[in-house]
Design an enzyme around this catalytic site. Structure first.
Site, PDB file in Angstrom:
ATOM      1  N   SER A  63      -5.324 -10.206 -51.844  1.00  0.00           N
ATOM      2  CA  SER A  63      -4.907 -10.195 -50.446  1.00  0.00           C
ATOM      3  C   SER A  63      -5.579  -9.044 -49.719  1.00  0.00           C
ATOM      4  O   SER A  63      -5.906  -8.016 -50.323  1.00  0.00           O
ATOM      5  CB  SER A  63      -3.386 -10.069 -50.337  1.00  0.00           C
ATOM      6  OG  SER A  63      -2.965  -8.822 -50.842  1.00  0.00           O
ATOM      7  N   ASP A 105       5.358  -2.192 -46.577  1.00  0.00           N
ATOM      8  CA  ASP A 105       5.303  -2.497 -45.151  1.00  0.00           C
ATOM      9  C   ASP A 105       6.651  -2.909 -44.572  1.00  0.00           C
ATOM     10  O   ASP A 105       6.939  -2.629 -43.408  1.00  0.00           O
ATOM     11  CB  ASP A 105       4.267  -3.590 -44.879  1.00  0.00           C
ATOM     12  CG  ASP A 105       2.855  -3.030 -44.809  1.00  0.00           C
ATOM     13  OD1 ASP A 105       2.709  -1.806 -44.626  1.00  0.00           O
ATOM     14  OD2 ASP A 105       1.900  -3.810 -44.926  1.00  0.00           O
ATOM     15  N   ARG A 153       1.186   0.465 -38.835  1.00  0.00           N
ATOM     16  CA  ARG A 153       2.487  -0.197 -38.699  1.00  0.00           C
ATOM     17  C   ARG A 153       3.340   0.361 -37.553  1.00  0.00           C
ATOM     18  O   ARG A 153       3.982  -0.412 -36.840  1.00  0.00           O
ATOM     19  CB  ARG A 153       3.258  -0.128 -40.021  1.00  0.00           C
ATOM     20  CG  ARG A 153       2.566  -0.821 -41.187  1.00  0.00           C
ATOM     21  CD  ARG A 153       1.978  -2.150 -40.817  1.00  0.00           C
ATOM     22  NE  ARG A 153       1.390  -2.861 -41.947  1.00  0.00           N
ATOM     23  CZ  ARG A 153       0.341  -3.651 -41.849  1.00  0.00           C
ATOM     24  NH1 ARG A 153      -0.253  -3.811 -40.674  1.00  0.00           N
ATOM     25  NH2 ARG A 153      -0.137  -4.274 -42.891  1.00  0.00           N
ATOM     26  N   ASP A 186       0.622 -17.625 -43.446  1.00  0.00           N
ATOM     27  CA  ASP A 186       1.952 -17.102 -43.769  1.00  0.00           C
ATOM     28  C   ASP A 186       2.793 -16.858 -42.530  1.00  0.00           C
ATOM     29  O   ASP A 186       3.963 -17.246 -42.467  1.00  0.00           O
ATOM     30  CB  ASP A 186       1.822 -15.802 -44.575  1.00  0.00           C
ATOM     31  CG  ASP A 186       1.376 -16.052 -46.009  1.00  0.00           C
ATOM     32  OD1 ASP A 186       1.112 -17.217 -46.355  1.00  0.00           O
ATOM     33  OD2 ASP A 186       1.285 -15.087 -46.776  1.00  0.00           O
TER      34      ASP A 186
END
Length: 413
Positions: A184, A130, A101, A19
């Site tokens: 995922s 996110d 993050r 991705d």
């Protein structure tokens, strides 16, 4: 086709996977810009050199490829401060994805300043949390930075269209990436998170193959594992008497948790963007750390100080979950939490058995536990049992006043 307002140089949070490789190429084609890649080793358990090779293959200059081991910084400056608060989102989730993050975003901004980039980019979708976490952090650190969120901009309508774009641009597509993945995964040294597809129906138990960081409690040993953990000022510093760095310590706890089936969570949570989401989280080391930390706090924290921490914790957890690590309110709460930890020092003994974590001993040079006060025997400490009568009567005064009023109201005419 690049427009007049196109950025000149973009720092992309790059995993090296399919991705983000598609995103890398899309940025080059759409904006005609120079791309700088940043790949963080957060302890996700993957070899990162392939990310360098793939970036080179996609035309990235060697000086524009940044691959950094940030495991120690991650645990020391993000995970441990969060655990000082015993942080749980919605009473259960140990925030393994959320807490990574801000560090990635911080390093992207630092690299952007270093290389003179005028934009940053990430690979988060337009439905998840996110995207918020990254972008709020970017703006907090660099208020005028340009942000490119490909999943909100591009025209790909399906996974097949993305695969076709990859093939047209000589981006390698592994066989297992050609169909829709069964779920995922996001992983770092604190946890792994699995979502989507086979996990979307919250009524169906997750299949065993979803779990990657833990054996099942049923398969765990029939004999308990007992360890000690030493704390200094609220942070763990040693296991079984051996001092370890923050990342080494969490790695050791992860192995202990894995071997004893500790740290599994099947959760339906409320995303910041508004929808409910079902995820399977594995936080083996973090689960042990949470209970051990509460164990040492139980003898070193004043009652009201501990209760105040517990009252503030949900707000603190929400700030991290929603992406506000770099907000003034989170920093204010952190200062209060850290103040509370000044004497949270000592040793905790923990038993691990078939998915369970049990504190079985705790000791500290700063303990507030006074055995003479709690014993049933008459002690030498200035505690007079007769004082309790007045204490109870004073605390019951308002209830007695209300009861008398109610009796007057109910009395027959």
């Amino acid at each position: 086709m690049a427009d007049l307002a196109a950025p000149k140089k973009v720092v992309l949070a790059y995993s090296g996977g399919l991705d983000t490789s598609i995103i890398l190429k899309w940025l080059q084609e759409t904006y005609g810009c120079e791309v700088v890649t940043f790949t963080a080793d957060l302890g996700q358990g993957e070899e990162l050199e392939p990310a360098r090779k793939k970036a080179l293959m996609l035309g990235i200059k060697p000086e524009n490829i940044f691959i950094e081991d940030v495991r120690e910084e991650f645990v020391r400056d993000y995970v441990f401060p969060m655990f000082r608060a015993n942080t749980l989102y919605e009473g259960q989730y140990l925030l393994g994805t959320s807490i990574a993050r801000p560090l990635i975003a911080k390093r992207q901004i630092e690299i952007a300043r270093k290389v003179g980039a005028d934009a940053v980019s990430h690979g988060s979708t337009g439905k998840g949390n996110d995207q918020v976490r990254y972008e709020v952090a970017y703006y907090a650190l660099e208020p005028d930075i340009r942000i490119i969120a490909p999943w909100r901009e591009w025209d790909f309508k399906s996974r097949e269209a993305m695969i076709e774009f990859a093939e047209q641009n000589q981006i390698p597509v592994a066989k297992d990436k050609r169909g829709e993945a069964p779920f995922s995964v996001d992983a770092n040294l604190l946890h792994s998170s699995s979502e989507g597809k086979v996990l979307e129906d919250p009524a169906v138990e997750p299949p065993e193959f979803v779990y990657q960081r833990t054996i099942s409690p049923e398969a765990a040993p029939d004999k308990a594992t007992v360890i000690t953990m030493d704390f200094e000022r609220g942070d763990p510093v040693a296991i079984d008497g051996q001092r370890l760095s923050p990342a080494e310590l969490l790695t050791r706890l992860n192995q202990l948790g894995h071997d004893n089936g500790v740290g599994r969570l099947d959760l339906v949570e409320n995303r910041y963007v508004g929808m409910k989401s079902r995820g399977v989280y594995e936080t083996p080391g973090g689960t042990i750390l949470l209970w051990a930390h509460r164990g040492i706090e139980s003898i070193t924290l004043d009652r009201n100080a501990g209760h105040l921490k517990d009252e503030l914790m949900p707000r603190y957890a929400e700030l991290i979950y929603n992406g506000f690590w770099f907000s003034p309110e989170r920093e204010m709460l952190q200062a209060l939490i850290d103040k509370s930890q000044e004497l949270v020092t000592g040793r905790v003994r923990v038993k691990l058995y078939k998915g369970n974590v049990t504190v079985i001993g705790r000791e500290s040079p700063y303990s507030l536990y006074d055995q003479e006060l709690v014993t049933f025997e008459e002690g030498k400490v200035a505690y007079d049992h007769r004082d309790a009568g007045g204490f109870i009567k004073l605390n019951a005064l308002r209830l007695r006043v209300r009861a008398r009023r109610d009796q007057r109201i109910q009395a027959p005419e």
